[in-house]
Design a protein around this motif. Structure first.
Motif, mmCIF file in Angstrom:
data_model
loop_
_atom_site.group_PDB
_atom_site.id
_atom_site.type_symbol
_atom_site.label_atom_id
_atom_site.label_comp_id
_atom_site.label_asym_id
_atom_site.label_seq_id
_atom_site.Cartn_x
_atom_site.Cartn_y
_atom_site.Cartn_z
ATOM 1 N N ARG A 19 0.815 -1.217 0.000
ATOM 2 C CA ARG A 19 0.000 0.000 0.000
ATOM 3 C C ARG A 19 0.854 1.275 0.000
ATOM 4 N N LYS A 20 2.164 1.084 -0.072
ATOM 5 C CA LYS A 20 3.124 2.190 -0.203
ATOM 6 C C LYS A 20 3.005 3.221 0.922
ATOM 7 N N THR A 21 3.050 2.721 2.147
ATOM 8 C CA THR A 21 3.112 3.617 3.299
ATOM 9 C C THR A 21 4.381 3.301 4.084
ATOM 10 N N THR A 22 4.766 4.176 4.960
ATOM 11 C CA THR A 22 6.047 4.039 5.643
ATOM 12 C C THR A 22 6.025 2.953 6.714
ATOM 13 N N LEU A 23 7.143 2.280 6.851
ATOM 14 C CA LEU A 23 7.345 1.332 7.944
ATOM 15 C C LEU A 23 7.960 2.039 9.146
ATOM 16 N N ASN A 24 8.506 3.201 8.916
ATOM 17 C CA ASN A 24 9.169 3.972 9.961
ATOM 18 C C ASN A 24 8.124 4.607 10.872
ATOM 19 N N PRO A 25 8.120 4.245 12.175
ATOM 20 C CA PRO A 25 7.115 4.810 13.080
ATOM 21 C C PRO A 25 7.251 6.320 13.259
ATOM 22 N N TYR A 26 8.385 6.892 12.867
ATOM 23 C CA TYR A 26 8.581 8.324 12.987
ATOM 24 C C TYR A 26 8.487 9.022 11.631
ATOM 25 N N GLY A 27 8.151 8.248 10.599
ATOM 26 C CA GLY A 27 8.025 8.814 9.261
ATOM 27 C C GLY A 27 6.615 9.317 8.991
ATOM 28 N N LYS A 28 6.445 9.891 7.813
ATOM 29 C CA LYS A 28 5.137 10.422 7.423
ATOM 30 C C LYS A 28 4.313 9.307 6.760
ATOM 31 N N PRO A 29 3.162 8.981 7.344
ATOM 32 C CA PRO A 29 2.322 7.934 6.747
ATOM 33 C C PRO A 29 1.697 8.427 5.437
ATOM 34 N N GLN A 30 1.662 7.565 4.463
ATOM 35 C CA GLN A 30 1.084 7.902 3.160
ATOM 36 C C GLN A 30 -0.372 7.472 3.055
ATOM 37 N N ARG A 31 -0.722 6.425 3.785
ATOM 38 C CA ARG A 31 -2.051 5.834 3.660
ATOM 39 C C ARG A 31 -2.462 5.227 4.998
ATOM 40 N N LEU A 32 -3.726 5.339 5.336
ATOM 41 C CA LEU A 32 -4.260 4.709 6.541
ATOM 42 C C LEU A 32 -4.682 3.288 6.183
ATOM 43 N N LEU A 33 -4.066 2.318 6.845
ATOM 44 C CA LEU A 33 -4.389 0.923 6.574
ATOM 45 C C LEU A 33 -5.463 0.442 7.533
ATOM 46 N N THR A 34 -6.518 -0.143 6.969
ATOM 47 C CA THR A 34 -7.615 -0.664 7.787
ATOM 48 C C THR A 34 -7.988 -2.077 7.353
ATOM 49 N N GLU A 35 -7.115 -2.704 6.601
ATOM 50 C CA GLU A 35 -7.395 -4.050 6.092
ATOM 51 C C GLU A 35 -6.414 -5.054 6.671
ATOM 52 N N GLY A 36 -6.635 -6.325 6.361
ATOM 53 C CA GLY A 36 -5.749 -7.370 6.857
ATOM 54 C C GLY A 36 -5.713 -7.363 8.374
ATOM 55 N N PRO A 37 -4.515 -7.489 8.954
ATOM 56 C CA PRO A 37 -4.437 -7.512 10.415
ATOM 57 C C PRO A 37 -4.827 -6.182 11.055
ATOM 58 N N PHE A 38 -4.824 -5.105 10.263
ATOM 59 C CA PHE A 38 -5.215 -3.788 10.782
ATOM 60 C C PHE A 38 -6.718 -3.693 11.025
ATOM 61 N N ARG A 39 -7.485 -4.703 10.611
ATOM 62 C CA ARG A 39 -8.925 -4.755 10.923
ATOM 63 C C ARG A 39 -9.153 -5.186 12.366
ATOM 64 N N VAL A 40 -8.159 -5.912 12.915
ATOM 65 C CA VAL A 40 -8.298 -6.480 14.256
ATOM 66 C C VAL A 40 -7.581 -5.649 15.309
ATOM 67 N N THR A 41 -6.457 -5.070 14.940
ATOM 68 C CA THR A 41 -5.660 -4.262 15.858
ATOM 69 C C THR A 41 -5.036 -3.093 15.101
ATOM 70 N N ARG A 42 -4.922 -1.954 15.762
ATOM 71 C CA ARG A 42 -4.289 -0.803 15.124
ATOM 72 C C ARG A 42 -2.773 -0.974 15.076
ATOM 73 N N ASN A 43 -2.254 -1.931 15.821
ATOM 74 C CA ASN A 43 -0.806 -2.114 15.937
ATOM 75 C C ASN A 43 -0.395 -3.579 15.785
ATOM 76 N N PRO A 44 -0.616 -4.166 14.617
ATOM 77 C CA PRO A 44 -0.318 -5.592 14.484
ATOM 78 C C PRO A 44 1.164 -5.931 14.651
ATOM 79 N N ILE A 45 2.052 -5.026 14.299
ATOM 80 C CA ILE A 45 3.478 -5.328 14.456
ATOM 81 C C ILE A 45 3.851 -5.349 15.934
ATOM 82 N N TYR A 46 3.276 -4.457 16.736
ATOM 83 C CA TYR A 46 3.564 -4.480 18.167
ATOM 84 C C TYR A 46 2.891 -5.671 18.837
#
Length: 151
Positions: free
Chosen positions: A63-90
């Motif tokens: 979806r071409k958004t940043t992986l850097n938590p301090y970077g500028k997000p390009q897109r709000l992800l609400t699909e996949g694991p982001f449907r269940v948690t706002r922080n799937p990597i954490y």
């Protein structure tokens, strides 16, 4: 943009607390029962965490958004694991920490788990949420109302 509360990235917070738990288990061992199931559940949690990280990272790259938590997000992800948690990597990092705590078979990994979750929530996630609110406003507020921070 405000600076984060912590300088260390979230993975280092998890690793630092796990090393602290491991060191405490050597100095003051408080062993828990260990058997072949301990290894099975510990490695299963770690395997699941790797799959969750890979899925989340793949989606962020796709979806071409940043992986850097301090970077500028390009897109709000609400699909996949982001449907269940706002922080799937954490969530995945926490699952990996739990897997390690199971494998360590000592109380210390569990003793430090609340501190890890607090440090990541206050020191990392709150900062990320401020950035997302600045960039996505009401869209992110609606997402926050629908999807939990953790699980």
């Amino acid at each position: 943009m405000r600076k984060p509360y912590f300088i260390l990235p979230a993975p280092l917070v998890y690793v630092a607390f796990f090393i602290l738990a491991w060191a405490c288990s050597i100095v003051w061992p408080l062993a828990l029962p260990s058997n072949p199931w301990t290894w099975f559940f510990g490695w299963s949690a770690i395997d699941a965490s790797v799959l969750l990280v890979l899925w989340s990272v793949w989606l962020m790259l796709w979806r071409k958004t940043t992986l850097n938590p301090y970077g500028k997000p390009q897109r709000l992800l609400t699909e996949g694991p982001f449907r269940v948690t706002r922080n799937p990597i954490y969530v995945a990092m926490t699952l990996s920490y739990i897997g390690g705590a199971i494998l360590l078979a000592d109380v210390w990994g569990w003793v430090f788990l609340p501190a890890v979750l607090f440090a990541v929530s206050v020191g990392v996630i709150r900062h990320e949420e401020r950035i997302l609110l600045e960039h996505f406003g009401d869209e992110y507020r609606q997402y926050m109302n629908k999807v939990r921070r953790w699980l």
